[in-house]
Design a protein around this motif. Structure first.
Motif, mmCIF file in Angstrom:
data_model
loop_
_atom_site.group_PDB
_atom_site.id
_atom_site.type_symbol
_atom_site.label_atom_id
_atom_site.label_comp_id
_atom_site.label_asym_id
_atom_site.label_seq_id
_atom_site.Cartn_x
_atom_site.Cartn_y
_atom_site.Cartn_z
ATOM 1 N N PRO A 221 1.196 -0.890 -0.200
ATOM 2 C CA PRO A 221 -0.148 -0.091 -0.076
ATOM 3 C C PRO A 221 0.724 1.303 -0.077
ATOM 4 C CG PRO A 221 -0.208 -1.229 2.026
ATOM 5 C CD PRO A 221 1.036 -2.149 0.602
ATOM 6 N N ARG A 222 1.730 1.117 0.523
ATOM 7 C CA ARG A 222 3.205 2.512 0.960
ATOM 8 C C ARG A 222 3.437 2.595 -0.643
ATOM 9 N NH1 ARG A 222 3.330 0.251 6.052
ATOM 10 N NH2 ARG A 222 3.283 1.828 7.492
ATOM 11 N N TRP A 223 3.390 1.715 -0.848
ATOM 12 C CA TRP A 223 4.128 1.808 -3.163
ATOM 13 C C TRP A 223 2.987 2.654 -3.306
ATOM 14 C CZ3 TRP A 223 3.530 -0.272 -7.431
ATOM 15 C CH2 TRP A 223 3.385 0.173 -8.869
ATOM 16 N N LEU A 224 1.572 1.919 -3.333
ATOM 17 C CA LEU A 224 0.534 2.800 -4.477
ATOM 18 C C LEU A 224 0.390 4.189 -3.782
ATOM 19 C CD1 LEU A 224 -1.915 -0.397 -3.498
ATOM 20 C CD2 LEU A 224 -0.416 0.277 -5.830
ATOM 21 N N ALA A 225 0.614 4.384 -2.827
ATOM 22 C CA ALA A 225 0.427 5.436 -2.321
ATOM 23 C C ALA A 225 0.926 6.836 -2.983
ATOM 24 C CB ALA A 225 0.920 5.995 -0.492
ATOM 25 N N LYS A 226 2.419 6.015 -2.671
ATOM 26 C CA LYS A 226 3.368 7.057 -3.395
ATOM 27 C C LYS A 226 3.465 7.335 -4.707
ATOM 28 C CE LYS A 226 8.411 7.126 -4.209
ATOM 29 N NZ LYS A 226 10.256 6.025 -4.659
ATOM 30 N N VAL A 227 2.776 6.357 -5.564
ATOM 31 C CA VAL A 227 2.814 6.536 -7.254
ATOM 32 C C VAL A 227 1.670 7.405 -7.741
ATOM 33 C CG1 VAL A 227 4.280 5.004 -7.678
ATOM 34 C CG2 VAL A 227 1.725 4.084 -7.226
ATOM 35 N N GLY A 228 0.692 7.313 -6.105
ATOM 36 C CA GLY A 228 -1.256 8.423 -6.329
ATOM 37 C C GLY A 228 -2.113 7.308 -7.031
ATOM 38 N N ARG A 229 -2.098 5.862 -6.849
ATOM 39 C CA ARG A 229 -2.640 4.643 -7.171
ATOM 40 C C ARG A 229 -3.522 5.019 -5.823
ATOM 41 N NH1 ARG A 229 0.268 0.600 -10.967
ATOM 42 N NH2 ARG A 229 -0.872 -0.950 -9.564
ATOM 43 N N LYS A 230 -4.444 6.604 -5.900
ATOM 44 C CA LYS A 230 -5.339 5.721 -4.544
ATOM 45 C C LYS A 230 -6.599 4.922 -4.572
ATOM 46 C CE LYS A 230 -7.705 9.701 -1.687
ATOM 47 N NZ LYS A 230 -8.102 8.975 -0.987
ATOM 48 N N VAL A 231 -7.479 4.737 -4.712
ATOM 49 C CA VAL A 231 -8.210 3.984 -5.141
ATOM 50 C C VAL A 231 -7.150 2.649 -4.682
ATOM 51 C CG1 VAL A 231 -9.957 2.352 -5.902
ATOM 52 C CG2 VAL A 231 -9.885 5.253 -5.859
ATOM 53 N N GLU A 232 -6.632 2.012 -5.355
ATOM 54 C CA GLU A 232 -6.262 0.517 -5.070
ATOM 55 C C GLU A 232 -4.882 0.642 -3.481
ATOM 56 O OE1 GLU A 232 -3.778 -0.957 -9.114
ATOM 57 O OE2 GLU A 232 -3.936 1.355 -9.412
ATOM 58 N N PHE A 233 -4.402 2.169 -3.240
ATOM 59 C CA PHE A 233 -3.948 1.787 -1.542
ATOM 60 C C PHE A 233 -4.898 1.512 -1.065
ATOM 61 C CE2 PHE A 233 -3.617 4.994 1.494
ATOM 62 C CZ PHE A 233 -3.083 4.257 1.710
ATOM 63 N N GLU A 234 -5.975 2.224 -0.616
ATOM 64 C CA GLU A 234 -6.949 1.899 0.121
ATOM 65 C C GLU A 234 -7.225 0.792 0.150
ATOM 66 O OE1 GLU A 234 -10.367 4.799 -0.500
ATOM 67 O OE2 GLU A 234 -8.818 6.335 0.491
ATOM 68 N N ASN A 235 -7.750 -0.250 -0.559
ATOM 69 C CA ASN A 235 -7.896 -1.420 -1.222
ATOM 70 C C ASN A 235 -6.631 -2.400 -0.481
ATOM 71 O OD1 ASN A 235 -10.423 -0.732 -2.192
ATOM 72 N ND2 ASN A 235 -9.246 -0.566 -4.436
ATOM 73 N N SER A 236 -5.808 -2.313 -1.143
ATOM 74 C CA SER A 236 -4.924 -3.450 -0.512
ATOM 75 C C SER A 236 -4.437 -2.807 1.228
ATOM 76 C CB SER A 236 -3.212 -2.485 -1.239
ATOM 77 O OG SER A 236 -2.524 -3.933 -0.644
ATOM 78 N N LEU A 237 -4.744 -2.132 1.515
ATOM 79 C CA LEU A 237 -4.053 -0.925 2.630
ATOM 80 C C LEU A 237 -5.520 -2.671 3.511
ATOM 81 C CD1 LEU A 237 -2.965 -0.217 4.771
ATOM 82 C CD2 LEU A 237 -4.085 1.368 5.280
ATOM 83 N N ARG A 238 -6.816 -2.282 2.736
ATOM 84 C CA ARG A 238 -8.409 -2.916 3.667
ATOM 85 C C ARG A 238 -7.724 -4.469 3.981
ATOM 86 N NH1 ARG A 238 -12.214 -1.114 5.556
ATOM 87 N NH2 ARG A 238 -12.094 0.782 4.504
ATOM 88 N N LYS A 239 -7.165 -4.441 2.145
ATOM 89 C CA LYS A 239 -7.400 -6.259 2.404
ATOM 90 C C LYS A 239 -6.408 -6.922 3.383
ATOM 91 C CE LYS A 239 -7.290 -7.867 -2.249
ATOM 92 N NZ LYS A 239 -6.817 -8.339 -3.408
ATOM 93 N N LEU A 240 -5.500 -6.269 3.371
ATOM 94 C CA LEU A 240 -3.911 -6.509 4.265
ATOM 95 C C LEU A 240 -4.381 -6.348 5.505
ATOM 96 C CD1 LEU A 240 -1.481 -4.544 2.963
ATOM 97 C CD2 LEU A 240 -1.047 -7.281 3.191
ATOM 98 N N ARG A 241 -5.532 -5.382 6.336
ATOM 99 C CA ARG A 241 -6.107 -5.359 7.614
ATOM 100 C C ARG A 241 -7.224 -5.828 7.991
ATOM 101 N NH1 ARG A 241 -1.199 -4.993 7.509
ATOM 102 N NH2 ARG A 241 -0.788 -2.759 7.812
ATOM 103 N N GLY A 242 -7.881 -6.590 6.935
ATOM 104 C CA GLY A 242 -9.405 -6.630 6.323
ATOM 105 C C GLY A 242 -10.624 -6.169 6.204
ATOM 106 N N GLU A 243 -11.861 -6.687 5.808
ATOM 107 C CA GLU A 243 -13.087 -6.055 5.205
ATOM 108 C C GLU A 243 -13.664 -5.360 6.473
ATOM 109 O OE1 GLU A 243 -13.267 -5.436 2.455
ATOM 110 O OE2 GLU A 243 -12.121 -6.705 1.339
ATOM 111 N N LYS A 244 -13.391 -5.538 7.941
ATOM 112 C CA LYS A 244 -13.728 -4.234 8.398
ATOM 113 C C LYS A 244 -13.397 -3.884 9.559
ATOM 114 C CE LYS A 244 -17.660 -7.944 9.871
ATOM 115 N NZ LYS A 244 -18.048 -9.234 10.657
#
Length: 479
Positions: A221-244
């Motif tokens: 998620p940090r690389w996705l945030a760095k390159v400006g892919r905001k939607v993918e960044f949030e999806n990646s972080l949510r997948k790593l931490r759990g949907e809830k």
């Protein structure tokens, strides 16, 4: 080994990634916000398991030459010089891979970098498997070296970037543990299968598992945030931490950290020689010289041949013992790291490696003089095992950790570049010269390493600070 700064492409050490982000913020997050996540660590654990296949591949590569030396030399009619080049050229490839890995990882992402590295390693192993002479053999070894050079960067970076902060340290240490595990597997299997079979199995299996696993894990998620892919960044972080899970606070911290790091000045190698950085440079470079001058890459790369020199018929029993001792001792070192302290472990490690080399050298001296011949194999094997046990408990990983602790954040990239060059250059010198040295004088070779061990003890005692229990800011201020 060195790796590249997560956010700006500069080089830093693997252990630096245990605390890769330092964010100064006046905002206080209450404990209920931090703990009431309703999240899961399953995906983070799966992602780590996939990534450390690269660490296992690293170990498999460096452990390949020890149990196969005699068979390769016989099958391909290689001279001492030719096998020395084969054994050591991996360090040249790894040096180049480590230096270029940051740019690669920043361009195609962490997952893309791991996939590229795996493909390069596969190509290298296939070349080794098909080799009928030294040219293809050395080419394959160089490619595997380049591949693991990338792995030394991207694996700990990826693990640090996807881990929950309370698990980051523990998950990152799995990198070193799996390197040792991969090396031990190569040592063990190399005693029962041919060198071509070892290349096509132990070499390829971690890469195939890694490539397959990459389809099931998210990008950093940090690389996705760095390159400006905001939607993918949030999806990646949510997948790593759990949907809830409530990822709002962590997502904001990541974005703030990236802005902070991008605002820092980009350091150059020449900046390291400014007065305020001289002492950290001397400590870091000195520890890397200590690590390599003790002989680890010569002893490790050519352990089987060393045991044969000592009088064992095949060297297999010594090689098996070498493999089995690495894993439990590495675990002991991981446990003691934050209990006994870095400096104490380095002193104990330096003394033990010195003693191990002295015992092995003495065994070869006895053999040369024709005295106590029945004790020579036992003493030689015992000395080598003592060496690897004490190396694994401290000198293997701690120099990288201390390097990551004693430099300010903005200078760590340039420091990592310098340390990477020194470390891999030392690895090449030792691994290339070892066969020539042991043919010149087995006793002299190990006594030489023991002498460097004495110098290492003095260096650590006089110059290396204790960093246990101190914040990075406290350590840097004290220097």
């Amino acid at each position: 080994m060195a790796i590249t700064d997560i956010e700006n492409g500069d080089n830093k050490s693997p252990e630096d990634l245990k605390e890769p982000f330092i964010v100064n913020t006046s905002r206080n997050v209450n404990s209920s916000q931090e703990t009431d996540q309703n999240g899961t660590i399953k995906m983070a654990l799966l992602s780590t398991a996939v990534a450390v296949c690269g660490s296992t591949e690293f170990g498999a590569c460096v452990g390949f030459s020890a149990p196969t030396q005699l068979a390769i030399c016989q099958d391909l009619n290689l001279s001492v010089a030719e096998f020395s080049l084969f054994g050591s050229i991996i360090t040249i490839g790894a040096m180049i891979g480590a230096v270029t890995s940051g740019r690669i990882a920043d361009t195609i992402g962490r997952k893309g970098s791991m996939a590229l590295s795996a493909v390069i390693c596969i190509a290298g192993w296939l070349a080794i498997f098909m080799a009928m002479g030294s040219v293809l053999l050395d080419t394959g070894r160089f490619f595997t070296g380049y591949g693991i050079g990338i792995f030394t960067f991207v694996v700990p970076v990826y693990i640090a970037e996807i881990s929950p902060k309370e698990l980051r340290g523990g998950l990152t240490t799995l990198n070193q543990f799996m390197i040792v595990t991969g090396s031990s597997i190569s040592f063990l299997l190399g005693t029962v299968v041919s060198w071509r079979t070892l290349a096509i199995t132990t070499g390829l299996a971690p890469c195939i598992l890694l490539i397959a696993g990459l389809f099931f894990i998210p990008e950093s998620p940090r690389w996705l945030a760095k390159v400006g892919r905001k939607v993918e960044f949030e999806n990646s972080l949510r997948k790593l931490r759990g949907e809830k899970a409530n990822i709002t606070v962590e997502a904001k911290e990541i974005q703030e950290t990236i802005l902070t790091l991008q605002s820092l000045p980009k350091a150059r190698l020449l900046d390291l020689f400014e007065p305020q950085y001289i002492k950290p440079v001397i400590i870091s470079v000195g520890l890397m010289i200590c690590q390599q001058s003790g002989g680890i890459n010569g002893i490790g790369f050519y352990a089987s041949e060393t045991f044969i020199f000592a009088g064992l018929k095949s060297g297999k029993s010594g090689t098996i013992a070498y493999a089995l001792i690495q894993i439990p001792i590495t675990i002991v070192g991981m446990v003691l790291l934050d209990k006994s302290g870095r400096r104490v472990l380095l002193l104990v490690s330096s003394f033990g490696t010195c003693l191990g080399c002295f015992i092995t050298g003495t065994a070869f001296f006895f053999k040369g003089q024709g005295i106590l011949l029945e004790w020579v194999p036992f003493l030689a094997v015992s000395g080598v095992l003592l060496f690897i046990a004490f190396f694994s408990v401290g000198m293997g990983a701690i120099p990288w950790l201390i390097m990551s602790e004693i430099f300010p954040l903005h200078i760590k990239g340039a420091a990592g570049s310098l340390v990477c060059i020194v470390n891999w250059l030392g690895a090449w010198v030792v691994s290339y010269s070892f066969n020539f040295l042991i043919n010149w004088s087995p006793a002299g070779t190990f006594w030489l390493f023991a002498g460097f061990g004495v110098l290492n003890i003095i260096f650590v005692a006089k110059l290396v600070p204790e960093t246990k229990g101190k914040s990075l800011e406290e350590i840097q201020a004290s220097l």
